[in-house]
Design a protein around this motif. Structure first.
Motif, short mmCIF file in Angstrom:
data_model
loop_
_atom_site.label_atom_id
_atom_site.label_comp_id
_atom_site.label_asym_id
_atom_site.label_seq_id
_atom_site.Cartn_x
_atom_site.Cartn_y
_atom_site.Cartn_z
N ILE A 1 0.80 -0.99 -0.11
CA ILE A 1 0.05 0.15 -0.10
C ILE A 1 0.89 1.20 -0.03
O ILE A 1 2.04 1.28 0.30
CB ILE A 1 -0.95 0.03 1.26
CG1 ILE A 1 -0.09 0.10 2.58
CG2 ILE A 1 -1.95 -1.12 1.03
CD1 ILE A 1 -1.13 0.21 3.75
N ALA A 2 0.26 2.35 -0.36
CA ALA A 2 0.82 3.75 -0.29
C ALA A 2 2.16 3.51 -1.15
O ALA A 2 2.13 3.20 -2.38
CB ALA A 2 1.24 4.26 1.11
N GLY A 3 3.32 3.84 -0.80
CA GLY A 3 4.65 4.01 -1.15
C GLY A 3 4.90 2.71 -1.75
O GLY A 3 5.79 2.41 -2.73
N GLY A 4 4.54 1.61 -1.27
CA GLY A 4 4.77 0.04 -1.76
C GLY A 4 4.14 0.13 -3.17
O GLY A 4 4.60 -0.65 -4.07
N THR A 5 2.89 0.48 -3.37
CA THR A 5 2.42 0.52 -4.72
C THR A 5 3.20 1.59 -5.77
O THR A 5 3.42 1.31 -6.91
CB THR A 5 1.10 1.02 -4.84
OG1 THR A 5 0.95 2.45 -4.48
CG2 THR A 5 0.12 0.03 -4.21
N TYR B 1 -3.99 3.31 -1.95
CA TYR B 1 -2.98 4.39 -1.78
C TYR B 1 -3.78 5.40 -0.78
O TYR B 1 -4.23 6.43 -1.04
CB TYR B 1 -2.64 5.14 -3.10
CG TYR B 1 -1.58 5.90 -3.02
CD1 TYR B 1 -0.24 5.44 -3.45
CD2 TYR B 1 -1.75 7.29 -2.50
CE1 TYR B 1 1.12 6.05 -3.10
CE2 TYR B 1 -0.50 8.14 -2.06
CZ TYR B 1 0.79 7.50 -2.63
OH TYR B 1 1.89 8.17 -2.38
N PRO B 2 -3.83 4.96 0.52
CA PRO B 2 -4.75 5.71 1.50
C PRO B 2 -4.25 7.21 1.69
O PRO B 2 -4.84 7.99 2.14
CB PRO B 2 -4.44 4.98 2.80
CG PRO B 2 -3.36 4.01 2.52
CD PRO B 2 -3.30 3.67 1.29
N PRO B 3 -2.78 7.36 1.52
CA PRO B 3 -2.25 8.53 1.66
C PRO B 3 -3.17 9.95 0.87
O PRO B 3 -3.05 11.12 0.80
CB PRO B 3 -1.16 8.78 1.44
CG PRO B 3 -0.50 7.39 1.53
CD PRO B 3 -1.65 6.72 1.28
N SER B 4 -3.68 9.13 -0.40
CA SER B 4 -4.66 10.19 -1.22
C SER B 4 -5.54 10.99 -0.50
O SER B 4 -6.21 11.93 -0.96
CB SER B 4 -5.07 9.33 -2.54
OG SER B 4 -6.07 8.45 -2.09
N TRP C 1 -2.26 14.07 2.66
CA TRP C 1 -0.64 13.88 2.81
C TRP C 1 0.08 13.10 1.88
O TRP C 1 1.12 12.93 1.78
CB TRP C 1 -0.22 13.26 3.97
CG TRP C 1 1.13 13.65 4.61
CD1 TRP C 1 1.39 15.09 4.77
CD2 TRP C 1 2.16 13.11 4.69
NE1 TRP C 1 2.85 15.28 5.13
CE2 TRP C 1 3.20 13.87 5.42
CE3 TRP C 1 2.57 11.64 4.76
CZ2 TRP C 1 4.52 13.55 5.62
CZ3 TRP C 1 3.88 11.14 5.20
CH2 TRP C 1 4.86 12.15 5.59
N GLY C 2 -0.76 13.03 0.36
CA GLY C 2 0.16 12.54 -0.85
C GLY C 2 -0.71 12.05 -1.83
O GLY C 2 -1.94 11.98 -1.81
N ILE C 3 -0.04 11.82 -3.03
CA ILE C 3 -0.67 11.16 -4.30
C ILE C 3 0.37 10.34 -4.85
O ILE C 3 1.49 10.51 -4.57
CB ILE C 3 -1.23 12.32 -5.18
CG1 ILE C 3 -0.08 12.82 -6.07
CG2 ILE C 3 -1.94 13.35 -4.54
CD1 ILE C 3 -0.38 13.63 -7.09
N PRO C 4 -0.05 9.40 -5.41
CA PRO C 4 1.14 8.47 -6.41
C PRO C 4 2.09 9.36 -6.91
O PRO C 4 1.79 10.04 -7.50
CB PRO C 4 0.16 7.50 -6.82
CG PRO C 4 -1.00 7.55 -6.45
CD PRO C 4 -1.45 8.83 -5.93
N GLU C 5 3.24 8.79 -6.80
CA GLU C 5 4.46 9.39 -7.21
C GLU C 5 4.45 9.17 -8.76
O GLU C 5 5.06 9.97 -9.72
CB GLU C 5 5.66 8.87 -6.86
CG GLU C 5 6.04 9.38 -5.38
CD GLU C 5 6.90 8.41 -4.65
OE1 GLU C 5 7.64 7.39 -5.45
OE2 GLU C 5 7.09 8.42 -3.46
N GLY D 1 4.15 16.53 -3.30
CA GLY D 1 4.94 17.58 -2.41
C GLY D 1 3.93 18.60 -1.95
O GLY D 1 3.90 19.05 -0.72
N VAL D 2 3.11 19.07 -3.00
CA VAL D 2 2.23 19.92 -2.62
C VAL D 2 1.22 19.36 -1.50
O VAL D 2 0.84 20.32 -0.53
CB VAL D 2 1.52 20.34 -3.64
CG1 VAL D 2 0.21 21.27 -3.27
CG2 VAL D 2 2.29 21.15 -4.80
N ALA D 3 0.63 18.18 -1.82
CA ALA D 3 -0.21 17.61 -0.67
C ALA D 3 0.34 17.43 0.72
O ALA D 3 -0.46 17.33 1.56
CB ALA D 3 -0.44 16.06 -1.03
N ARG D 4 1.65 17.37 0.96
CA ARG D 4 2.23 17.16 2.16
C ARG D 4 2.35 18.71 2.64
O ARG D 4 2.58 18.94 3.90
CB ARG D 4 3.71 16.45 1.77
CG ARG D 4 3.60 15.14 1.87
CD ARG D 4 4.80 14.41 1.84
NE ARG D 4 5.88 14.50 0.53
CZ ARG D 4 6.92 15.40 0.31
NH1 ARG D 4 6.98 16.08 1.13
NH2 ARG D 4 7.13 15.42 -0.87
#
Length: 283
Positions: free
Chosen positions: A119-123, A142-145, A148-152, A244-247
């Protein structure tokens, strides 16, 4: 042998294994550096034809280590007199995204075997692999969506499951099972967990019977199609910028502050509780 990634060679297959099972193989700068180096070495080794990427323990990768990453952001903002610098941030998170992209850009076939949480960064990591096989316990998302984040690299989601499904799971951060991933085309095969590593190695060894130059030409040709269709480099650049913006939105800063007050685990529970999934799954 590294602390985060173990390397083995099985004939023409180079096996790279995430080996911090007690920490759910969470992402650290050490993991980034060890994996990047191992991939570079494997690509240069003329004896290696296929790269098999797997993990020890109950989780493939539970994402970025929120202990060090939330602490790092909090400390950075306390030290800096300047406002958030998006370019500096792009260089930082881009160093992770560029490492994961080696799994896609590699001229040699890359096969990933996933069990448990990915999940998250793992994906961010595993969706770059050319082929993914999953154990029945595998769970993606991707729970950080949610904050605090979006997929890179959003292109990976579209390429693996189509635009509409990518929207559905990126917009909610919801988890999906191995069976759902198979139905969407996000993974190639799903097998019982106790058969996963044997199945993945068997597939890698079968591919490795083909001469290495043939495999590289095929991989380059197929990568060219993906690169033309999805423009991975541009997607990574935009994804890492918005990550970065999301963080650094108000909600992102509030999440970091909450993590410092009550610990990142409780902050994550606060984020996921309304959705009733991941660690907050209702019986």
């Amino acid at each position: 042998m590294g602390n985060a990634v173990r390397e083995e060679t099985h004939g023409h297959v180079r096996r790279l294994t995430l080996c911090r099972p007690d920490r759910y193989n969470t992402i650290t700068p050490e993991l980034r550096d060890e994996l990047g180096t191992a991939l570079d070495v494997a690509e240069r080794d003329p004896n290696v034809r296929v790269i098999l990427f797997d993990a020890e323990g109950p989780a493939f990768c539970a994402g970025y280590g929120l202990d060090w990453s939330t602490d790092a952001q909090s400390g950075e903002e306390q030290r800096d007199e300047r406002v958030w610098d998006s370019v500096r941030d792009q260089h930082m998170i881009g160093s992770f995204a560029d490492t994961w992209a080696k799994l896609h850009d590699c001229s040699k076939p890359t096969v990933a075997a996933v069990q448990g949480w990915c999940i998250a960064g793992g994906t961010n990591i595993v969706f770059n692999a050319h082929l993914i096989v999953a154990g029945e316990s595998a769970r993606f998302g991707y729970p950080p969506s949610r904050v605090w984040g979006i997929p890179e690299a959003p292109w990976n989601w579209v390429a693996r499951m189509g635009l509409q499904r990518a929207r559905r799971y990126m917009l909610t951060g919801d988890e999906f099972t191995a069976a759902q991933a198979l139905e969407m085309g996000a993974v190639l095969d799903v097998v019982p967990d106790d058969e996963l590593h044997e199945h993945a190695m068997s597939l890698a060894q079968r591919i490795a019977q083909v001469p290495g130059n043939q495999l590289e030409m095929i991989t380059w040709s197929l990568n060219a199609v993906a690169d033309e269709m999805y423009d991975p480099r541009a997607s990574r650049r935009l994804g890492t910028l918005f990550d970065g913006v999301a963080r650094h939105t108000q909600e992102g800063l509030d999440f970091v502050e909450r993590s410092q007050e009550v610990g990142f685990r409780e902050a994550v529970r606060d984020r996921d509780r309304p959705f009733g999934d991941y660690g907050e799954r209702r019986p």
